[in-house]
Design a protein around this motif. Structure first.
Motif, short mmCIF file in Angstrom:
data_model
loop_
_atom_site.label_atom_id
_atom_site.label_comp_id
_atom_site.label_asym_id
_atom_site.label_seq_id
_atom_site.Cartn_x
_atom_site.Cartn_y
_atom_site.Cartn_z
N ALA A 6 29.30 73.03 38.83
CA ALA A 6 28.93 73.65 40.11
C ALA A 6 27.50 74.19 40.07
O ALA A 6 26.77 74.09 41.07
N LEU A 7 27.09 74.74 38.93
CA LEU A 7 25.73 75.29 38.84
C LEU A 7 24.67 74.19 38.93
O LEU A 7 23.59 74.40 39.49
N THR A 8 24.97 73.02 38.39
CA THR A 8 24.00 71.91 38.52
C THR A 8 23.86 71.49 39.98
O THR A 8 22.81 71.01 40.41
N ILE A 9 24.92 71.68 40.75
CA ILE A 9 24.86 71.38 42.18
C ILE A 9 24.05 72.46 42.90
O ILE A 9 23.19 72.16 43.73
N VAL A 10 24.30 73.70 42.59
CA VAL A 10 23.59 74.82 43.23
C VAL A 10 22.09 74.73 42.98
O VAL A 10 21.28 75.11 43.84
N ARG A 11 21.71 74.20 41.82
CA ARG A 11 20.29 74.08 41.49
C ARG A 11 19.53 73.27 42.54
O ARG A 11 18.32 73.45 42.72
N GLU A 12 20.23 72.39 43.27
CA GLU A 12 19.59 71.55 44.27
C GLU A 12 19.53 72.19 45.65
O GLU A 12 19.05 71.57 46.61
N GLU A 28 18.37 74.21 48.87
CA GLU A 28 17.02 74.21 49.42
C GLU A 28 16.47 75.59 49.71
O GLU A 28 15.31 75.74 50.04
N SER A 29 17.31 76.62 49.63
CA SER A 29 16.82 77.98 49.92
C SER A 29 17.56 78.99 49.07
O SER A 29 18.66 78.73 48.56
N ALA A 30 16.95 80.16 48.95
CA ALA A 30 17.57 81.24 48.18
C ALA A 30 18.86 81.70 48.87
O ALA A 30 19.85 82.04 48.20
N THR A 31 18.85 81.70 50.19
CA THR A 31 20.05 82.10 50.93
C THR A 31 21.21 81.16 50.64
O THR A 31 22.35 81.61 50.38
N GLU A 32 20.94 79.87 50.63
CA GLU A 32 21.97 78.89 50.36
C GLU A 32 22.50 79.05 48.93
O GLU A 32 23.72 79.01 48.70
N ARG A 33 21.59 79.27 47.99
CA ARG A 33 22.01 79.47 46.59
C ARG A 33 22.91 80.69 46.46
O ARG A 33 23.93 80.66 45.77
N GLU A 34 22.53 81.77 47.13
CA GLU A 34 23.32 83.00 47.04
C GLU A 34 24.73 82.79 47.60
O GLU A 34 25.73 83.21 46.98
N LEU A 57 26.42 79.99 47.84
CA LEU A 57 27.17 79.10 46.97
C LEU A 57 27.62 79.81 45.69
O LEU A 57 28.75 79.62 45.23
N LEU A 58 26.75 80.63 45.14
CA LEU A 58 27.11 81.35 43.92
C LEU A 58 28.25 82.33 44.18
O LEU A 58 29.14 82.52 43.33
N LYS A 59 28.25 82.96 45.35
CA LYS A 59 29.35 83.86 45.70
C LYS A 59 30.66 83.09 45.80
O LYS A 59 31.72 83.57 45.37
N ARG A 60 30.59 81.90 46.36
CA ARG A 60 31.78 81.05 46.48
C ARG A 60 32.29 80.66 45.09
O ARG A 60 33.50 80.72 44.81
N ILE A 61 31.38 80.26 44.20
CA ILE A 61 31.77 79.87 42.84
C ILE A 61 32.36 81.06 42.10
O ILE A 61 33.33 80.94 41.33
N SER A 62 31.79 82.24 42.35
CA SER A 62 32.30 83.46 41.70
C SER A 62 33.75 83.72 42.10
O SER A 62 34.59 84.07 41.27
#
Length: 594
Positions: free
Chosen positions: A395-401, A403-409, A411-416
């Motif tokens: 999942a983290l390799t996917i999050v690395r792609e 396009e924005s800090a908001t999107e990363r945040e 996604l990381l909350k979802r993975i958490s």
């Protein structure tokens, strides 16, 4: 036919196909002043930025595309130059000559062969259609009834039936087609013994129709349990390349013309497309396979910039095909993936849950990157520690792609939530991942301010001359000595037009050849200036004068710089004296134009 005569024919073709009339048959036009405006057919937009000029060209200020009436037909109908010419010639009642005497016979033969194949495919489609309602296709009709496809919809899609392996080739040979034509079309094939047979013998037939309403291929579904593939397409032919076509594009085109498209639904197979269409989802196309291509992505983009991918419920586990959706994203499409319930395909959902059930699936569609996380979750049993860790790694390799800090945040909350790993730990692990290698892109040389001013001045001068502004008529554009090859080519075009007594701006697009000096971007830069009051009024006239001075100064400065270099290289007194005399003369001229 000689090239000069062909050019004359092309000019007559354009005159007989008024660009506003032709484009008006495809688009809803609104007149503003001398120009017409529309929403661009080559990218999705709500505010019209696509302008059609009475000078015979179009230009979109949204996506930058430009062209003449032939270029529009090429792009909109997805055809080559000569096919676009044929379409416009037919519209104007003109006969298309060959390029030259030597190729006349070859061109005519090539067209005849293609027309014969198209005629054969049309006759084949009618043959299959007749079979379906002949009384001998009970099994085929029962299948359609079982799938909820009424006769009216079956006829709209031209569905048919193959009853055996021999009747189609017998029918086609009886119509006068040769065995070679039957095989070349893909409708028939030969056995190892050399017997000509129906390529889709015994199957339910789905004609594949292109955006010109031409039958170019067929798909077929078996009616009985067998070890053969359930679905089969006729092979690739001179008419059919699966990677460049989409099933139902012909009916989608009609929806686009009616102005009722805001998005596309991409399904995999024929029955999925037909079922959704029957249920009211008219914006559906089928890729005829899960592997998408750039050509299909570009074809989609003509109709909408948003695509819903609606493949079967097993799609999330198909890594290669999931990655293949990047092709759509790379072409500038907004991709959302529809999660299908319980391993069902779209046709199953329509059959068991109805249109409302499928609409609920569309409402649950996810952005591509979110769906990847969803697909990764399905691979693992998150109740097991080791599999949960593997999920986090993927999942983290996917999050690395993202396009924005908001999107990363987000996604990381979802993975958490899914993994029960803290957000802060995920952030640290993400930061620790090796950076994705970017391709080496050669840096574009940075132009200095002087070069930029000179280019802008040159473009304005050329535009004023191209559109025959009164204040520019005395400008000897061919004497300006442009060193840039594109600018020089435009200057030559203007000079030739003046010699012929008329400058036709749309003729610039005739210079767009693979090995030619001009690109669409070069032409667009000049055409952009012919909007608003850029080229009109006292201010434009004064700016034109200032631009000429800029070009003259730049030319003199280059001459002086080169002369100084030459002065340093030579040791001859006589040559040095001549060079100094030239430098002094040019310096005086330079002083006068400041």
């Amino acid at each position: 036919m000689k090239d000069a005569n062909f050019s004359e024919f092309i000019n007559k073709l354009k005159l007989k196909n008024d660009i506003a009339e032709v484009l008006g048959s495809y688009l809803k036009l609104e007149r503003r002043g001398a120009n017409y405006w529309a929403c661009c057919p080559f990218h999705h937009e709500k505010t019209p930025s696509f302008s059609i000029s009475p000078e015979g060209f179009y230009h979109c200020f949204g996506c930058g595309t430009s062209g003449d009436v032939i270029g529009f037909i090429k792009e909109y109908e997805n055809v080559d130059f000569m096919q676009a010419v044929q379409i416009l010639a037919k519209r104007a009642g003109m006969e298309v000559p060959a390029f030259d005497d030597k190729s006349a016979e070859e061109t005519a033969l090539k067209k005849k062969k293609k027309d014969r194949l198209l005629s054969l495919m049309h006759d084949t489609a009618r043959f299959y259609l007749g079979n379906l309602y002949s009384g001998g296709a009970t099994e085929h009709l029962d299948y359609l009834a079982k799938r909820g496809i009424p006769n009216s919809t079956a006829k709209k899609f031209g569905l048919g039936a193959s009853l055996d392996y021999d009747s189609l080739p017998q029918f086609l040979l009886g119509k006068g087609y040769t065995a070679e034509e039957c095989e070349t079309s893909g409708a028939c094939s030969k056995t190892e013994e050399g017997r000509l047979i129906d390529s889709l013998g015994g199957r339910l037939i789905f004609p594949v129709i292109n955006n010109l309403d031409e039958v170019i291929a067929f798909g077929g579904r078996v009616m009985k349990k067998t070890d053969r593939a359930k679905y089969k397409n006729t092979r690739e032919t001179p008419l059919f390349n699966k990677s460049k076509n989409l099933y139902n594009i012909n009916l989608l085109k009609k929806e686009k013309r009616a102005g009722s498209l805001s998005s596309l639904i991409m399904v995999e197979g024929y029955m999925d497309a037909i079922s959704l269409y029957e249920a009211g989802f008219r914006n559906v196309v089928a890729s005829m396979g899960t592997s998408l291509t750039k050509e299909q992505a570009r074809l989609c983009k003509r109709y909408s910039d948003q695509v819903f991918i609606s493949y079967d419920g097993d799609f999330a586990g198909q890594k290669a095909n999931l990655r293949g959706l990047d092709i759509l994203k790379d072409e500038g499409l907004r991709v959302r993936v529809v999660p299908m319930p319980d391993g069902l395909d779209p046709d199953d959902v329509i059959k068991t849950r109805g249109a409302d059930g499928y609409r609920a699936c569309l409402d649950a569609a996810m952005p591509l990157i979110d769906f990847r996380i969803h697909a990764a979750k399905l691979k693992y049993d998150l109740t097991k520690t080791d599999e949960r860790r593997d999920f986090v790694k993927d999942a983290l390799t996917i999050v690395r792609e993202a396009e924005s800090a908001t999107e990363r945040e987000e996604l990381l909350k979802r993975i958490s939530e899914l993994s029960n790993v803290s957000y802060s730990a995920l952030v640290r692990d993400l930061d620790a991942l090796p950076q994705k290698k970017e391709p080496n892109i050669p840096e574009r040389p940075i132009q200095n301010g002087q070069e930029d001013r000179e280019t802008k001045a040159a473009l304005f001068v050329l535009a004023a001359c191209l559109f025959d502004k009164p204040y520019a008529r005395s400008c000897a554009v061919e004497r300006l000595g442009f060193e840039s090859e594109p600018l020089a080519a435009i200057a030559d075009f203007i000079a030739d037009g003046r010699d012929a007594g008329k400058i036709c701006a749309s003729g610039l697009f005739d210079l767009l050849k693979p090995d030619g000096p001009l690109s669409e971007e070069d032409i667009s830069k000049v055409l952009n200036l012919n909007y608003g009051d850029n080229l009109d009024g006292a201010r434009a006239e004064q700016f034109f004068s200032d631009c000429l001075k800029t070009l003259e100064r730049s030319s003199l400065e280059r001459r002086i710089a080169r002369a100084r270099e030459e002065f340093e290289r030579t040791s001859s007194r006589e040559e040095r004296a001549e060079i100094l005399a030239c430098i002094n003369e040019w310096m005086k001229k330079l002083k006068n134009v400041r």
